[in-house]
Write an enzyme that holds these catalytic residues in place. Structure first.
Site, PDB file in Angstrom:
ATOM      1  N   CYS A   1      -2.316   5.295  22.947  1.00 50.78           N
ATOM      2  CA  CYS A   1      -1.080   5.022  22.224  1.00 50.78           C
ATOM      3  C   CYS A   1       0.001   4.529  23.190  1.00 50.78           C
ATOM      4  CB  CYS A   1      -0.594   6.284  21.520  1.00 50.78           C
ATOM      5  SG  CYS A   1      -1.921   7.236  20.788  1.00 50.78           S
TER       6      CYS A   1
ATOM      7  N   CYS B   1      -1.750   9.979  22.898  1.00 53.92           N
ATOM      8  CA  CYS B   1      -2.805   9.882  23.889  1.00 53.92           C
ATOM      9  C   CYS B   1      -2.604   8.620  24.726  1.00 53.92           C
ATOM     10  CB  CYS B   1      -4.181   9.845  23.202  1.00 53.92           C
ATOM     11  SG  CYS B   1      -4.321   8.522  22.004  1.00 53.92           S
TER      12      CYS B   1
END
Lengths: 351, 80
Positions: B13, B10
């Site tokens: 991250c 995502c």
């Protein structure tokens, strides 16, 4: 200097004075919002408040500022409060709980634990691998998005305490009952086997330990920025649609098709809500405008809950740990709960 | 030094990997940065909120994206 460095350079007194000043400015802006747009749009520009253009444009500007302020204030306060809670602590509280009590606790903790849907899968694995029953874990996963702090804030700001309490109560009830039912159905065979085979290693780090007030305040400021950056397009589209409905939709259009007289209205609202990927902030201006046009509260709450609780992206994420059959049960049980709540509220309170 | 960025991919991250690379570059240390996207592996570290940062197999941070400065602070004890 970054926000963190500026905060660290402050003395405690200056920090609290700064927060107090920010709170006063916030209240002043909130109170000035309506008079400002009344004056600017109606007095200076001469728009007619009863006309389509006037009421639509007024709704757009007034609501953009109001929702923006509510979001900034409430996300900040909620983030600071939630910095005292963590998923790790929630799991420790739920470990070894029986179903029933466990479902109730999980639903409550789902509301207060800081959590985003992109962490749904690791949290699910963490809970199940640590021995939290599947149904209890589901109660947590359902209540976390369903009873949403942004939705609570906006409902309270727009409709007052009554609908807000109804929303929270209904959301908790759905999470408790749906989790309990899913647990009773013994659906463990439809969880991907690797979840049960995962061995938890490493030592847990509880990210909330050792935080100072400055850290918590900084997290609150960061979170406001992160959420606003993420949701502003949805918000503007939502307010724009709300403004259009407000100004241009004929008075009885929605009430005629989706009002209390249509027995299928709640079903249709939920069916439209599930694939509609938005969030509470984007959907609330629509809810407000539709309520003004005569849609009953139960139908609107069901619509909103379908949008926030059953989002397609989250279901796709959950597919990594749950087999399609269990996802179908999940959607079915939560969907039935939301529909029941919609009809119940319509029957009890009407418009 | 072996650094792992845990996260399914995502936005958070991606951001954590970026600030980690910045911090490593700023410190001029020799570090091997690896991304871990496998959920079982992530959960195996006891992590329940992504993104998370693992240094030499120890979880040093989870659940938020820090600043590059904060990552430098986290890495300092491991530079020896």
């Amino acid at each position: 200097m970054s926000v963190a460095e500026r905060l660290r350079a402050r003395t405690p007194t200056r920090r609290w004075v700064g927060l107090a000043v920010a709170a006063i400015v916030w209240f002043a802006l909130y109170e000035l919002n309506r008079p400002l747009w009344d004056w600017l749009l109606l007095d200076v520009l001469g728009l007619d408040p009863a006309g389509r253009l006037g009421s639509g444009v007024h709704f757009f500007f007034y609501d953009t500022v109001k929702i923006g302020l509510l979001l900034v204030g409430i996300i900040f306060v909620v983030t600071v409060l939630r910095s005292f809670m963590s998923v790790e602590r929630t799991r420790a509280l739920l470990g070894g709980r029986r179903e029933g009590v466990g479902n109730v606790m999980a639903a409550g903790l789902g509301v207060v634990t800081p959590f985003c849907s992109c962490s749904a899968v690791p949290a699910f694995i963490g809970f199940v691998a640590a021995g939290v029953p599947l149904g209890v874990t589901m109660s947590f996963l359902i209540s976390s998005p369903l009873v949403n702090e942004v939705a609570i804030a906006l409902l309270f700001g727009m409709f007052g305490i009554g609908p807000t309490v109804m929303y929270v109560g209904a959301g908790l009830t759905i999470a408790i009952v749906a989790g309990f039912v899913l647990g009773r159905l013994r659906l463990e065979r439809w969880v991907e086997p690797f979840v049960f085979e995962t061995r938890l290693g490493g030592q847990l780090i509880d990210s909330t330990l050792g935080l100072s007030w400055d850290d918590r305040i900084q997290m609150g400021i960061e979170e406001v920025g992160v959420i606003l950056r993420k949701i502003w397009p949805y918000l503007l589209v939502g307010i724009g649609l709300g403004a259009a409905i407000h100004g241009w939709a004929p008075e009885d259009f929605f009430a005629a098709y989706a009002g209390a007289g249509n027995p299928f209205a709640v079903l249709i609202a939920v069916a439209i809500g599930i694939p509609l990927y938005s969030n509470a902030a984007g959907i609330m201006p629509l809810v407000e405008a539709l309520h003004d046009k005569g849609l009953p509260m139960g139908t609107l709450l069901a619509f909103m809950m379908a949008v926030v609780a059953l989002s397609l992206p989250e279901l796709i994420l959950l597919r990594r740990v749950l087999k399609p059959q269990l996802i179908a049960f999940f959607v079915g049980v939560v969907g039935v709960g939301i529909i029941a709540v919609g009809y119940l509220f319509n029957a009890v309170i009407g418009v | 030094m072996k650094i792992k960025v845990l996260g399914p991919g995502c936005a958070n991250c991606v951001n954590l990997e970026r600030v980690t690379r910045e911090a490593v570059a700023a410190m001029g240390i020799d570090a091997d940065i690896e991304k871990v996207t496998d959920y079982a592996a992530i959960a195996g570290y006891g992590v329940m909120r992504t993104p998370a940062l693992v240094v030499d197999e120890k979880v040093v941070l989870s659940g938020r994206v820090p600043t590059a400065g904060h990552v430098r602070e986290l890495l300092t004890p491991y530079v020896a």
